[in-house]
Scaffold this motif. Structure first.
Motif, PDB file in Angstrom:
ATOM      1  N   SER A 104       3.181   6.025 -14.052  1.00  0.00           N
ATOM      2  CA  SER A 104       2.082   6.262 -13.195  1.00  0.00           C
ATOM      3  C   SER A 104       3.357   6.644 -11.447  1.00  0.00           C
ATOM      4  CB  SER A 104       1.349   5.341 -12.925  1.00  0.00           C
ATOM      5  OG  SER A 104       2.001   4.392 -12.538  1.00  0.00           O
ATOM      6  N   GLY A 105       4.132   6.183 -11.482  1.00  0.00           N
ATOM      7  CA  GLY A 105       5.309   6.184 -10.770  1.00  0.00           C
ATOM      8  C   GLY A 105       4.654   5.573  -9.512  1.00  0.00           C
ATOM      9  N   GLU A 106       3.400   5.218  -9.360  1.00  0.00           N
ATOM     10  CA  GLU A 106       2.270   4.225  -8.700  1.00  0.00           C
ATOM     11  C   GLU A 106       2.188   2.667  -8.679  1.00  0.00           C
ATOM     12  OE1 GLU A 106       1.946   5.964  -5.823  1.00  0.00           O
ATOM     13  OE2 GLU A 106       1.985   8.095  -6.531  1.00  0.00           O
ATOM     14  N   THR A 107       2.147   2.285  -9.144  1.00  0.00           N
ATOM     15  CA  THR A 107       2.333   0.723 -10.045  1.00  0.00           C
ATOM     16  C   THR A 107       2.701   0.106  -8.308  1.00  0.00           C
ATOM     17  OG1 THR A 107       2.658   1.155 -12.024  1.00  0.00           O
ATOM     18  CG2 THR A 107       2.781  -0.885 -11.415  1.00  0.00           C
ATOM     19  N   ALA A 108       2.282  -1.055  -7.865  1.00  0.00           N
ATOM     20  CA  ALA A 108       2.321  -1.471  -6.651  1.00  0.00           C
ATOM     21  C   ALA A 108       4.022  -2.368  -6.627  1.00  0.00           C
ATOM     22  CB  ALA A 108       1.268  -2.377  -6.283  1.00  0.00           C
ATOM     23  N   ASP A 109       3.473  -3.347  -8.023  1.00  0.00           N
ATOM     24  CA  ASP A 109       4.343  -4.081  -7.625  1.00  0.00           C
ATOM     25  C   ASP A 109       5.804  -3.417  -7.837  1.00  0.00           C
ATOM     26  OD1 ASP A 109       3.396  -6.318  -6.730  1.00  0.00           O
ATOM     27  OD2 ASP A 109       2.969  -6.564  -9.523  1.00  0.00           O
ATOM     28  N   THR A 110       6.210  -1.661  -8.564  1.00  0.00           N
ATOM     29  CA  THR A 110       7.410  -1.582  -8.976  1.00  0.00           C
ATOM     30  C   THR A 110       7.713  -0.762  -7.888  1.00  0.00           C
ATOM     31  OG1 THR A 110       6.255  -1.766 -11.255  1.00  0.00           O
ATOM     32  CG2 THR A 110       8.537  -0.373 -10.849  1.00  0.00           C
ATOM     33  N   LEU A 111       6.999   0.326  -7.290  1.00  0.00           N
ATOM     34  CA  LEU A 111       6.736   0.964  -5.784  1.00  0.00           C
ATOM     35  C   LEU A 111       7.370  -0.308  -4.747  1.00  0.00           C
ATOM     36  CD1 LEU A 111       6.645   3.367  -4.262  1.00  0.00           C
ATOM     37  CD2 LEU A 111       4.175   2.483  -3.770  1.00  0.00           C
ATOM     38  N   ALA A 112       7.169  -1.394  -4.898  1.00  0.00           N
ATOM     39  CA  ALA A 112       7.640  -2.416  -3.397  1.00  0.00           C
ATOM     40  C   ALA A 112       8.884  -2.986  -4.025  1.00  0.00           C
ATOM     41  CB  ALA A 112       6.844  -3.764  -3.332  1.00  0.00           C
ATOM     42  N   ALA A 113       9.252  -3.267  -5.135  1.00  0.00           N
ATOM     43  CA  ALA A 113      10.772  -3.333  -5.380  1.00  0.00           C
ATOM     44  C   ALA A 113      11.933  -2.158  -5.613  1.00  0.00           C
ATOM     45  CB  ALA A 113      10.910  -4.244  -7.454  1.00  0.00           C
ATOM     46  N   LEU A 114      11.054  -1.122  -5.904  1.00  0.00           N
ATOM     47  CA  LEU A 114      12.605  -0.256  -5.003  1.00  0.00           C
ATOM     48  C   LEU A 114      12.407  -0.064  -3.887  1.00  0.00           C
ATOM     49  CD1 LEU A 114      13.095   3.032  -5.674  1.00  0.00           C
ATOM     50  CD2 LEU A 114      10.834   3.446  -5.660  1.00  0.00           C
ATOM     51  N   ARG A 115      11.251  -0.367  -3.208  1.00  0.00           N
ATOM     52  CA  ARG A 115      11.689  -0.021  -1.364  1.00  0.00           C
ATOM     53  C   ARG A 115      12.623  -1.870  -1.087  1.00  0.00           C
ATOM     54  NH1 ARG A 115       5.570   2.118  -0.082  1.00  0.00           N
ATOM     55  NH2 ARG A 115       5.933   4.611  -0.821  1.00  0.00           N
ATOM     56  N   HIS A 116      12.683  -2.228  -2.034  1.00  0.00           N
ATOM     57  CA  HIS A 116      13.266  -3.548  -1.831  1.00  0.00           C
ATOM     58  C   HIS A 116      14.211  -3.428  -2.242  1.00  0.00           C
ATOM     59  CE1 HIS A 116      14.099  -7.673  -1.041  1.00  0.00           C
ATOM     60  NE2 HIS A 116      14.849  -8.046  -2.418  1.00  0.00           N
ATOM     61  N   MET A 117      15.188  -2.328  -3.205  1.00  0.00           N
ATOM     62  CA  MET A 117      16.474  -2.559  -3.395  1.00  0.00           C
ATOM     63  C   MET A 117      16.851  -1.607  -2.567  1.00  0.00           C
ATOM     64  SD  MET A 117      16.300  -2.295  -7.466  1.00  0.00           S
ATOM     65  CE  MET A 117      14.944  -1.535  -8.400  1.00  0.00           C
ATOM     66  N   ARG A 118      16.317  -0.762  -1.951  1.00  0.00           N
ATOM     67  CA  ARG A 118      16.751   0.598  -1.247  1.00  0.00           C
ATOM     68  C   ARG A 118      17.295   0.406  -0.074  1.00  0.00           C
ATOM     69  NH1 ARG A 118      16.448   5.567  -2.003  1.00  0.00           N
ATOM     70  NH2 ARG A 118      15.750   6.205  -0.297  1.00  0.00           N
ATOM     71  N   ALA A 119      16.613  -0.570   0.566  1.00  0.00           N
ATOM     72  CA  ALA A 119      15.997  -1.016   1.619  1.00  0.00           C
ATOM     73  C   ALA A 119      17.437  -2.323   1.256  1.00  0.00           C
ATOM     74  CB  ALA A 119      14.754  -1.918   2.805  1.00  0.00           C
ATOM     75  N   ASN A 120      18.013  -2.976   0.491  1.00  0.00           N
ATOM     76  CA  ASN A 120      19.068  -3.608   0.869  1.00  0.00           C
ATOM     77  C   ASN A 120      20.841  -2.736  -0.285  1.00  0.00           C
ATOM     78  OD1 ASN A 120      18.478  -6.486   0.872  1.00  0.00           O
ATOM     79  ND2 ASN A 120      16.427  -6.198   0.277  1.00  0.00           N
ATOM     80  N   ALA A 121      20.211  -1.628   0.065  1.00  0.00           N
ATOM     81  CA  ALA A 121      20.965  -0.380   0.198  1.00  0.00           C
ATOM     82  C   ALA A 121      21.754  -0.602  -1.758  1.00  0.00           C
ATOM     83  CB  ALA A 121      22.825  -0.946   0.944  1.00  0.00           C
ATOM     84  N   VAL A 122      20.626  -0.440  -2.128  1.00  0.00           N
ATOM     85  CA  VAL A 122      21.107  -0.315  -4.207  1.00  0.00           C
ATOM     86  C   VAL A 122      21.256   1.469  -4.233  1.00  0.00           C
ATOM     87  CG1 VAL A 122      20.077  -0.627  -6.183  1.00  0.00           C
ATOM     88  CG2 VAL A 122      20.430  -2.750  -4.592  1.00  0.00           C
ATOM     89  N   THR A 123      21.494   1.881  -5.301  1.00  0.00           N
ATOM     90  CA  THR A 123      20.873   3.211  -5.314  1.00  0.00           C
ATOM     91  C   THR A 123      20.433   2.619  -6.197  1.00  0.00           C
ATOM     92  OG1 THR A 123      23.737   3.762  -5.140  1.00  0.00           O
ATOM     93  CG2 THR A 123      22.415   5.252  -5.979  1.00  0.00           C
ATOM     94  N   THR A 124      19.272   3.592  -6.053  1.00  0.00           N
ATOM     95  CA  THR A 124      18.124   3.961  -7.015  1.00  0.00           C
ATOM     96  C   THR A 124      18.032   4.981  -8.328  1.00  0.00           C
ATOM     97  OG1 THR A 124      16.584   4.546  -5.870  1.00  0.00           O
ATOM     98  CG2 THR A 124      16.689   2.095  -5.891  1.00  0.00           C
ATOM     99  N   ALA A 125      17.500   4.764  -9.721  1.00  0.00           N
ATOM    100  CA  ALA A 125      16.646   6.087 -10.188  1.00  0.00           C
ATOM    101  C   ALA A 125      16.069   5.373 -10.668  1.00  0.00           C
ATOM    102  CB  ALA A 125      17.560   5.775 -11.526  1.00  0.00           C
ATOM    103  N   GLY A 126      14.736   6.403 -11.815  1.00  0.00           N
ATOM    104  CA  GLY A 126      13.862   6.276 -12.020  1.00  0.00           C
ATOM    105  C   GLY A 126      12.989   6.520 -12.982  1.00  0.00           C
ATOM    106  N   ILE A 127      12.204   6.848 -14.392  1.00  0.00           N
ATOM    107  CA  ILE A 127      12.652   7.030 -14.750  1.00  0.00           C
ATOM    108  C   ILE A 127      11.005   6.601 -15.159  1.00  0.00           C
ATOM    109  CG2 ILE A 127      12.054   6.698 -17.524  1.00  0.00           C
ATOM    110  CD1 ILE A 127      15.056   5.466 -17.563  1.00  0.00           C
ATOM    111  N   ILE A 128      10.924   8.477 -15.022  1.00  0.00           N
ATOM    112  CA  ILE A 128       8.887   8.523 -14.276  1.00  0.00           C
ATOM    113  C   ILE A 128       8.142   9.760 -15.376  1.00  0.00           C
ATOM    114  CG2 ILE A 128       7.568   8.547 -12.091  1.00  0.00           C
ATOM    115  CD1 ILE A 128       9.642   7.221 -10.909  1.00  0.00           C
TER     116      ILE A 128
END
Ligand code: M6R
Length: 364
Positions: A104-128
């Motif tokens: 879905s790309g909208e799962t609350a916990d996964t989205l929060a985890a993504l934001r947490h990673m980005r806030a900690n300067a982690v480069t992110t990729a998403g299989i969505i």
């Protein structure tokens, strides 16, 4: 529109050869026999570790991805369910690639985890799967699946498409890290190209699987066993069965049986064993035999070679095409999905809208 299918889930299982081909089509360059990812503004070569975060079925794609990425790219991978990741204060070192997997790309916990990673300067990729979703907009590198809309609450085609993309990511990372020769990559591409036909061959066993559904539908508990990349698939089989048929089911790593779960075994417990022939086969079969000696009613899913080697102890077998271990989790997903589907239909549950579940979990 369900077409001539009784449920969306059935339609979506049947769509897999086409949507996996579509998904692979956007990552494979068949002429060059190369795997390619969309353009990215970071260098994969600099990645030294991978953190995969997802929920439910998508988290099993992450677990399978760990086997692949570590094997091919020799980069260490950690996998978390998103609800744990976001609250365990994970150590996020530099040069980590954070990967979220979500239909879905909208799962609350996964989205929060993504934001947490980005806030900690982690480069992110998403299989969505949903290209307009929040996660798709927020990741640094979008790796789309092309499964099309998935309506059934039980995820099926999104899972196999996510695996196809995960394989493409593993191969790219391996190449970037200098771990893959041209010839090795060519060979992997050839195996991936075979996946849609192998999925078709797996679907051809639908009627046989339907015929055994009544036996499983009568069980109170069902266990699934697998080893290596087929272990997460055992977890997926159990999740699929419990969410739509409401039968209690658990998946275990084959080697863990004797550390506890074997105590559950008696002749009322069906044991679904996922064991493609290959280096891990003998070990899994010996775990299966230990369980059979205690009365387990085994359904063995393997290829012709494996079924012949395993003898006639199982109460039923499902023959899969012989495939390379890399694509086995995609192909073996089909009998696992069909089994859950037919058991649910036999029990008369609401397959597409199981009780208590939502398609997209947008609250934590
Ligand atoms: O949309 P997502 O892929 O993020 O959803 C994750 C899980 O909620 C989902 O896979 C769930 O486990 C399915 N109902 C499994 O069939």
């Amino acid at each position: 529109d369900k077409g001539n299918h009784r449920h969306f889930m059935q339609k979506e299982i049947y769509e897999q050869p086409v949507v996996v081909a579509q998904t692979l089509g956007s990552y494979l360059r068949p002429l060059e026999e190369q795997v390619a990812l969309p353009d990215m503004d970071f260098d994969l070569k600099s990645i030294e570790r991978v953190a995969i975060v997802a929920c439910g079925t998508a988290s099993y794609v992450g677990m399978i991805g760990k086997y692949w990425i570590e094997r091919f790219a020799r980069v260490p991978v950690e996998v978390d369910v998103a609800s744990e990741f976001r609250y365990r204060d994970p150590v996020l070192l530099s040069n980590t690639l954070g990967v979220v997997v979500s239909q879905s790309g909208e799962t609350a916990d996964t989205l929060a985890a993504l934001r947490h990673m980005r806030a900690n300067a982690v480069t992110t990729a998403g299989i969505i799967n949903v290209p307009t979703s929040s996660m798709a907009r927020e990741v640094d590198l979008l790796l789309p699946t092309h499964a099309g809309p998935e309506i059934g609450v039980a995820s099926t085609k999104a899972f196999t498409c996510q695996l196809a993309v995960m394989a493409a990511l593993a191969v790219n990372l391996a190449r970037a890290k200098g771990r893959l020769t041209r010839d090795e990559e060519r060979e992997i591409v050839r195996h991936l190209v075979e996946a849609p036909a192998a999925l078709n061959a797996a679907i051809e066993h639908d009627e046989e699987i339907q015929a055994m559904a009544h036996t499983i539908a009568a069980a109170r508990d069902v266990l699934y066993l697998g080893r290596g990349p087929d272990y997460p698939l055992a977890l997926e089989g159990a999740l699929k069965l419990k969410e739509i048929s409401y039968i209690h089911a658990e998946g275990y790593a084959s080697g863990e049986m004797k550390h506890g779960p074997i105590a559950l075994i008696d002749d009322s417990v069906p044991l679904i064993v996922l064991a493609p022939s290959g280096p891990l086969f003998d070990k899994t079969v010996s775990n299966m035999q230990e369980a059979m000696a205690r009365g387990a009613q085994v359904v063995l899913i393997s290829d012709a070679e494996g079924l012949a080697a395993a003898g006639d102890g199982p109460i039923a077998t499902i023959e899969m095409p012989k495939v390379h271990p890399l694509i086995a989790p995609l192909v073996y997903a089909v009998p696992v999905q069909l089994l859950a589907y037919h058991v649910a239909v036999a029990k008369g549950t609401d397959v597409d809208q199981p009780r208590n579940l939502a398609k997209s979990v947008t609250v934590e």
